[in-house]
Design a protein around this motif. Structure first.
Motif, PDB file in Angstrom:
ATOM      1  N   ASN A   1       0.778  -1.120  -0.006  1.00 52.46           N
ATOM      2  CA  ASN A   1      -0.098   0.060   0.132  1.00 52.46           C
ATOM      3  C   ASN A   1       1.022   1.325  -0.169  1.00 52.46           C
ATOM      4  N   GLU A   2       0.418   2.434   0.118  1.00 54.43           N
ATOM      5  CA  GLU A   2       1.121   3.740  -0.110  1.00 54.43           C
ATOM      6  C   GLU A   2       2.101   3.809   1.015  1.00 54.43           C
ATOM      7  N   TRP A   3       1.699   3.438   2.271  1.00 54.40           N
ATOM      8  CA  TRP A   3       2.620   3.568   3.448  1.00 54.40           C
ATOM      9  C   TRP A   3       3.693   2.769   3.169  1.00 54.40           C
ATOM     10  N   GLY A   4       3.409   1.472   2.794  1.00 45.57           N
ATOM     11  CA  GLY A   4       4.593   0.543   2.709  1.00 45.57           C
ATOM     12  C   GLY A   4       5.511   0.888   1.576  1.00 45.57           C
TER      13      GLY A   4
ATOM     14  N   ARG B   1       6.077   4.056   0.708  1.00 44.16           N
ATOM     15  CA  ARG B   1       6.987   4.962   1.439  1.00 44.16           C
ATOM     16  C   ARG B   1       8.285   4.610   2.195  1.00 44.16           C
ATOM     17  N   VAL B   2       8.055   3.560   3.115  1.00 45.21           N
ATOM     18  CA  VAL B   2       8.943   2.879   3.840  1.00 45.21           C
ATOM     19  C   VAL B   2      10.079   2.413   2.716  1.00 45.21           C
TER      20      VAL B   2
ATOM     21  N   ASP C   1      10.668   3.098  -0.341  1.00 48.46           N
ATOM     22  CA  ASP C   1      11.444   4.101  -0.880  1.00 48.46           C
ATOM     23  C   ASP C   1      12.594   4.854  -0.103  1.00 48.46           C
TER      24      ASP C   1
END
Length: 45
Positions: free
Chosen positions: A12-15, A17-18, A20
Motif C-alpha cells: 500500500n502507499e505507506w509500505g 514510502r517505507v 522508498d
C-alpha cells in the motif's frame, strides 16, 4: 550501476514510502541508482 525494485505491487502507499526510504539509504550506501517502476512502466535493459 542501476537497480530496479520488483515485487512491490502488493504494497500500500505507506509500505511504498517505507520501501522508498530503505532503497534511498541503500542507494546512498552503494552508490547505485535504485528506482521503482510505476505500474505498467517498462525499461529497456
Amino acid at each position: 550501476m542501476r537497480a530496479y525494485a520488483i515485487h512491490d505491487g502488493l504494497m500500500n502507499e505507506w509500505g511504498l514510502r517505507v520501501l522508498d526510504g530503505v532503497l534511498a539509504m541503500e542507494a546512498e550506501r552503494s552508490g547505485a541508482d535504485i528506482r521503482r517502476l510505476k505500474p505498467g512502466e517498462t525499461v529497456e535493459l
